[in-house]
Write a protein that holds these residues in place. Structure first.
Motif, short mmCIF file in Angstrom:
data_model
loop_
_atom_site.label_atom_id
_atom_site.label_comp_id
_atom_site.label_asym_id
_atom_site.label_seq_id
_atom_site.Cartn_x
_atom_site.Cartn_y
_atom_site.Cartn_z
N SER A 181 81.28 -28.00 -16.30
CA SER A 181 80.19 -28.61 -17.10
C SER A 181 80.04 -28.28 -18.29
N ILE A 182 80.56 -26.97 -18.84
CA ILE A 182 80.10 -26.69 -20.15
C ILE A 182 81.42 -27.19 -20.66
N LYS A 183 82.35 -27.09 -20.29
CA LYS A 183 83.63 -27.85 -20.72
C LYS A 183 83.46 -29.01 -21.18
N LEU A 184 83.11 -29.85 -20.24
CA LEU A 184 82.76 -31.35 -20.35
C LEU A 184 81.87 -31.50 -21.45
N ALA A 185 80.94 -30.98 -21.38
CA ALA A 185 79.95 -31.02 -22.57
C ALA A 185 80.50 -30.87 -24.00
N GLU A 186 81.32 -29.85 -24.07
CA GLU A 186 81.79 -29.56 -25.32
C GLU A 186 82.82 -30.75 -25.66
N GLN A 187 83.46 -31.38 -24.75
CA GLN A 187 84.46 -32.39 -25.07
C GLN A 187 83.65 -33.44 -25.51
N GLN A 188 82.59 -33.85 -24.71
CA GLN A 188 81.54 -34.92 -25.19
C GLN A 188 81.07 -34.86 -26.48
N ARG A 189 80.67 -33.47 -26.88
CA ARG A 189 80.26 -33.21 -28.23
C ARG A 189 81.05 -33.48 -29.34
N ALA A 190 82.60 -33.09 -28.89
CA ALA A 190 83.56 -33.26 -29.88
C ALA A 190 83.89 -34.78 -30.14
N GLU A 191 83.79 -35.63 -29.01
CA GLU A 191 83.97 -36.95 -29.34
C GLU A 191 82.90 -37.59 -29.95
N LEU A 192 81.76 -37.23 -29.89
CA LEU A 192 80.57 -37.95 -30.68
C LEU A 192 80.60 -37.42 -32.25
#
Length: 208
Positions: free
Chosen positions: A175-186
């Motif tokens: 879940s941490i990795k997914l959140a980091e990916q979403q933050r990078a996309e934003l």
């Protein structure tokens, strides 16, 4: 000279018989060379949880042994501890450590009664208590040379100290990795998150 022609069934039976004979020669212990224990003699168990059969009949009782348990060998016990292929197992192999390792993966039995100072099985509460008592006694030795020798003796007799550290799971949280990916996309889209929560004093009403 007339050649004998085998039918497929006859050939199959012959090959099976030859294979069984080869397996018997390769896997069966050399019983003629195996030194069996003499009925009436005493042996002792080395590994807690070892199970043996006390006889050869279906009504014979089994026994679960603890490390240090003394056993009086009987003829029925020797014959009752064979495997499905008829090979000797357990107490019958007491005089052959290599055969025990081949059959059971470790040495389960040793000749004679258990020594009076036999060390309990490693990892058990009794072993921990005895090792700790021996270690404390060694540390009470005033002379540094004798103290070191006493501690070395504890290591030789009781083995290394029990492990007290704990290995934590180092697998990353997905879940941490997914959140980091979403933050990078934003961030790539030039978007910023805005918090809708404002801290206020207790009892103060805020108009939205």
């Amino acid at each position: 000279m007339t050649d004998i022609i085998e039918s497929p069934r006859q050939r199959l039976h012959r090959l099976r018989a030859e294979l069984a004979e080869r397996e018997a020669v390769a896997t069966a212990p050399a019983e003629a060379q195996l030194r069996l224990p003499v009925p009436g003699t005493t042996i002792h168990c080395l590994v807690s949880g070892t199970t043996i059969s006390t006889g050869t009949s279906f009504t014979s009782r089994g026994a679960v042994l603890d490390r240090g348990t003394n056993i009086t060998v009987t003829a029925d016990m020797i014959e009752g501890n064979r495997d499905a292929g008829g090979r000797y197992r357990g107490p019958a192999l007491v005089h052959d450590a290599d055969a025990q390792i081949a059959a059971h993966g470790c040495v389960l039995f040793a000749p004679g009664p258990a020594p009076s100072d036999m060390v309990p099985e490693r990892g058990t509460p009794t072993w921990r208590e005895q090792r700790e008592n021996a270690r404390q006694a060694a540390h009470r030795e005033a002379d540094p040379v004798r103290r070191r020798a006493a501690l070395d003796q504890v290591e030789r007799k009781h083995g290394p100290a029990p492990t007290t550290s704990t290995i934590l799971n180092s697998t990353p949280d997905p879940s941490i990795k997914l959140a980091e990916q979403q933050r990078a996309e934003l961030d790539a889209q030039g978007l910023r998150l805005k918090w809708s929560y404002d801290a206020v004093e207790p009892g103060v009403k805020v108009r939205r």
